[in-house]
Scaffold this active site. Sequence first.
Site, PDB file in Angstrom:
ATOM      1  N   HIS A  69      -6.386   9.146  -1.085  1.00  0.00           N
ATOM      2  CA  HIS A  69      -5.012   8.730  -1.382  1.00  0.00           C
ATOM      3  C   HIS A  69      -4.864   7.282  -1.812  1.00  0.00           C
ATOM      4  CE1 HIS A  69      -2.899  12.315   0.308  1.00  0.00           C
ATOM      5  NE2 HIS A  69      -3.984  12.382   1.064  1.00  0.00           N
ATOM      6  N   LYS A 105      10.649   2.426  -0.524  1.00  0.00           N
ATOM      7  CA  LYS A 105       9.237   2.718  -0.263  1.00  0.00           C
ATOM      8  C   LYS A 105       8.730   1.627   0.663  1.00  0.00           C
ATOM      9  CE  LYS A 105       8.527   2.412  -4.803  1.00  0.00           C
ATOM     10  NZ  LYS A 105       7.704   3.500  -5.264  1.00  0.00           N
ATOM     11  N   ARG A 106       7.497   1.802   1.194  1.00  0.00           N
ATOM     12  CA  ARG A 106       6.923   0.732   1.996  1.00  0.00           C
ATOM     13  C   ARG A 106       6.923  -0.569   1.189  1.00  0.00           C
ATOM     14  NH1 ARG A 106       4.456   2.006   7.038  1.00  0.00           N
ATOM     15  NH2 ARG A 106       3.617  -0.092   6.972  1.00  0.00           N
ATOM     16  N   LYS A 161       3.368  -2.865  -4.802  1.00  0.00           N
ATOM     17  CA  LYS A 161       4.534  -2.081  -5.235  1.00  0.00           C
ATOM     18  C   LYS A 161       5.586  -2.970  -5.918  1.00  0.00           C
ATOM     19  CE  LYS A 161       3.890   1.314  -1.476  1.00  0.00           C
ATOM     20  NZ  LYS A 161       3.788   2.656  -2.093  1.00  0.00           N
ATOM     21  N   THR A 182       5.438   9.607  -4.397  1.00  0.00           N
ATOM     22  CA  THR A 182       6.141  10.887  -4.247  1.00  0.00           C
ATOM     23  C   THR A 182       7.654  10.647  -4.258  1.00  0.00           C
ATOM     24  OG1 THR A 182       5.671  10.652  -1.891  1.00  0.00           O
ATOM     25  CG2 THR A 182       4.372  12.264  -3.100  1.00  0.00           C
ATOM     26  N   LYS A 204      11.034  12.644  -5.935  1.00  0.00           N
ATOM     27  CA  LYS A 204      12.287  12.974  -5.240  1.00  0.00           C
ATOM     28  C   LYS A 204      13.480  12.439  -6.030  1.00  0.00           C
ATOM     29  CE  LYS A 204       9.591  12.648  -1.083  1.00  0.00           C
ATOM     30  NZ  LYS A 204       9.087  11.706  -0.050  1.00  0.00           N
TER      31      LYS A 204
HETATM   32  C1  26V Z   1      -3.366   1.727   3.422  1.00  0.00           C
HETATM   33  C2  26V Z   1      -3.577   0.395   3.445  1.00  0.00           C
HETATM   34  C3  26V Z   1      -4.370  -0.152   4.522  1.00  0.00           C
HETATM   35  C4  26V Z   1      -4.895  -1.482   4.220  1.00  0.00           C
HETATM   36  C5  26V Z   1      -3.985  -2.383   3.480  1.00  0.00           C
HETATM   37  C6  26V Z   1      -3.204  -1.824   2.410  1.00  0.00           C
HETATM   38  C7  26V Z   1      -3.005  -0.401   2.462  1.00  0.00           C
HETATM   39  C8  26V Z   1      -2.224   0.174   1.501  1.00  0.00           C
HETATM   40  C9  26V Z   1      -2.015   1.514   1.495  1.00  0.00           C
HETATM   41  C10 26V Z   1      -2.598   2.288   2.452  1.00  0.00           C
HETATM   42  C11 26V Z   1      -2.284   3.736   2.434  1.00  0.00           C
HETATM   43  C12 26V Z   1      -3.387   4.596   2.126  1.00  0.00           C
HETATM   44  C13 26V Z   1      -3.034   6.017   2.150  1.00  0.00           C
HETATM   45  C14 26V Z   1      -1.676   6.330   1.583  1.00  0.00           C
HETATM   46  O1  26V Z   1      -0.699   6.414   2.291  1.00  0.00           O
HETATM   47  N1  26V Z   1      -1.605   6.561   0.302  1.00  0.00           N
HETATM   48  C15 26V Z   1      -0.413   7.043  -0.367  1.00  0.00           C
HETATM   49  O2  26V Z   1      -0.500   8.443  -0.431  1.00  0.00           O
HETATM   50  C16 26V Z   1       0.579   9.049  -1.104  1.00  0.00           C
HETATM   51  C17 26V Z   1       0.387  10.542  -1.010  1.00  0.00           C
HETATM   52  O3  26V Z   1      -0.733  10.912  -1.729  1.00  0.00           O
HETATM   53  C18 26V Z   1       0.654   8.554  -2.524  1.00  0.00           C
HETATM   54  O4  26V Z   1       1.775   9.136  -3.150  1.00  0.00           O
HETATM   55  C19 26V Z   1       0.758   7.042  -2.565  1.00  0.00           C
HETATM   56  O5  26V Z   1       0.700   6.583  -3.897  1.00  0.00           O
HETATM   57  C20 26V Z   1      -0.357   6.432  -1.758  1.00  0.00           C
HETATM   58  O6  26V Z   1      -0.189   5.028  -1.638  1.00  0.00           O
END
Ligand code: 26V
Length: 834
Positions: A366, A558-559, A564, A666, A670
Amino acid sequence: MAITIPRNMAEEKTSAEVLGHDFCHHLYYSQGKIGRTASLYDIHMAASRTVRDRILHRWMNTVHHLVSDDFRVVAYLSAEFLIGPQMSNNLLCLGLTEAARQGLSNNGFDLDAVISQEIEPGLGNGGLGRLAACYLDSLASLDIPAIGYGIHYEFGLFSQAIADGWQVEQADRWLRMGSPWELLRPDMAYEVGFGGHTTAYTDGQGRYSVRWEPAQVIRGMACDLPIPGYQSQLTIPLRLWRAEAVEAFDLATYNTGDYMGAVLGKIKSENVTKVLYPVDEMEAGKRLRLMQQFFFVSCSLQDMLRIHLLKGKTPEAFNETYAVQLNDTHPAVAVAELMRLLVDTHGLAWEQAWETTRKAFAFTNHTLLPEAMERWPVGMFGKLLPRHLEIIYEINRRFLDEVRAMRTGDEDLVSRLSLIDESGERYVRMAHLACVGSHAINGVASLHTELLKSTVLKDFHALWPDKILNVTNGVTPRRWVALSNPRLAALLDESLGTEWIREWEATSSRLAAYAGDAGFRARWREIKQANKFSLAKVAKERTGMDIDPASLFDIQVKRIHEYKRQHLNVLHIVSRYLKLKNEPHADVPPRTFIFAGKAAPSYFMAKLIIRLITGVSVALEKDKATRDRLKVAFLPNFNVGLGQIIYPAANLSEQISLAGKEASGTGNMKFMMNGALTIGTLDGANVEILDAVGEQDFFLFGLDAHEVAKAKAAGYSPRGCFDNDPILREALGLISSGFFSDGDGSLFQPLVDSLLHRDEYMLLADFGSYCACQERVDAAWRDQDAWSASSIRNVAGSGRFSSDRAIREYCRNIWDVEPMASLGDEVSFRDCAA
Ligand code: 26V
């Protein structure tokens, strides 16, 4: 004597009268209240229980078939499931909304008041967790036999308040009132070991064997949530594991007189599922997080193996019973745990166990962000899971031998592919473990999958060219249209017929024909307007601000993360403000910029971005000359429930990440399903949204992923953009001046400095293109009729972003599972007698 009650009685009781009666029954017998003394909480509990009763029959039948029939079941392993409020969705799935409303009203109560009482379980960070919830909805609605496995966090993601413009985190006590939907199963529990040591021995048949003697054992208890499908016969169990002490009380310690010490073990064990980690910077030292991952994976695999063996099958046939999906690397330790269970516990030969394991698992990636790749220090891993570290080394040894056989002499390749990162301090690379232990790996949007193949998983792709697939994400039209946008849903019922709820992919395109119908467009606008009024009301309640539903609602939710680029949005807002000040008579259509989202508690820059948004909001509100034309609102505590109010009210959806950074997104889907037009970069699923609607219905700007890579390789420096753009200089200058921070010129300096000196996410490179694109938005907005037609075509083009389409692709290309044929009613209330 067996009870003589008609089969499926629990299901047949669907009239308003019977629902009302059963509600009173629960109020009296479960809550111990009568109408006059009942609180809203009591009413909510009694109503939820009444609805849960109606789900249970399908659930019992589903579970009966899952454990007794011979077909492959999808086991979706995810550390997060962001399921959102349950009551309204469950009523929708069962087709009971109106009957329940009437039944409550007959007794003097109001369904909407009951629904607003619900506390949503926030058991996820954002996209990844919500995706898992959409997928469960689709699995159930498409009659795919499946089970979700995850963690029963006592505290979900923190809830967010805003104080003096800053984010303040509060504990999410979602269970403080109990959860009416879940079934706790204290008798369904597994033991999970940690620490200790391993001993090798020779078994009775002369085979080399290993025994693991853990130092600590924790029990995992099943907490089940029912996930009904829309008008389907299936209700999928979402089984979440809660940690408990094996012994509540250490008698030996107690007998030494140390009472506190005697309960300490219990407290320590329960800590394992206490709290969901907010995605922060990936910090490899979080031992408790690794414990959480192994804990839920071990419970889940033990549960699956138990059911599999119960069917009379052999351990090596495990993959015939289960297709196990790893939702990111969080459950990746499952590869080692299944090997341990098959080899150490069930005595399989390594080769056989490995074949079974690889056939069972598939892995979804992801993110491409390097800092998000999970890795654990080898020392810590080995202390916590000594046997699993041995197994991982053995997997690695055999794998690297294969690599060496295929690419003789390329030791660089070997070290790049290794499951162990040995470039400095040694780490276990969880993504590599997941890739090697799975038969399929997938990205979550076309661009993301292509970038996986050409960057982070390049070497794996060269090794196994057919293993990396794309499955573009999707979202469920049940929650994200039918539930959240009832006004639009009614119009869709009328124009498409009601099958759109089950068949969004096949039906949405029929809407395109209505874009040319002036009467239809007018109704379309009325619906959007009404949704904007609803959001304005919520904004007033939560922020005290008045926002004008006649203005263009431009929304980014979003976060909060630098990639972003919420601050790119802010830079444009500031430039727009300057334009209104410099040219007071400029013809600029009124806009309301709405933001929502949480920042990780330790992510300083993200929190500063929130502070900037709230600072701009306050400053603009003070300016009487412009505030009716330009407004900013930050809505606190973004979650599923708030999303359901926000998406339907949007005119413009902001999807402005730096190209190549957002795996899919996602929220973009929406918004689109609810008739927003997108302003976005060529990133994640935006690329496919653009492809679905065409350039005339999408506001595209910015560098693409190749241009980003090229600019970075050429040593991108933001300075040039700054020097060449007077508007940008003025906007950054206003931020630096303290205008948005009560005169404090230093507050936003870290943000400004980071843009001027590094600009890792290239805001300055895209700023000009973004502002020009926003002017195209203004121009388009002036022609309301054309805007509405475009909005209709966006909804029409959103068919492929249904999670039903995504789940069908997983079934066909990865899991090899099919929908269940019609289920018999094998169990019912009548079977209660022994
Ligand atoms: C984790 C981390 C941890 C370290 C620092 C920065 C950071 C940034 C993002 C994440 C998330 C990783 C997994 C995640 O939530 N990915 C999201 O998954 C969604 C579903 O597939 C996708 O639509 C998003 O684009 C994606 O960021």
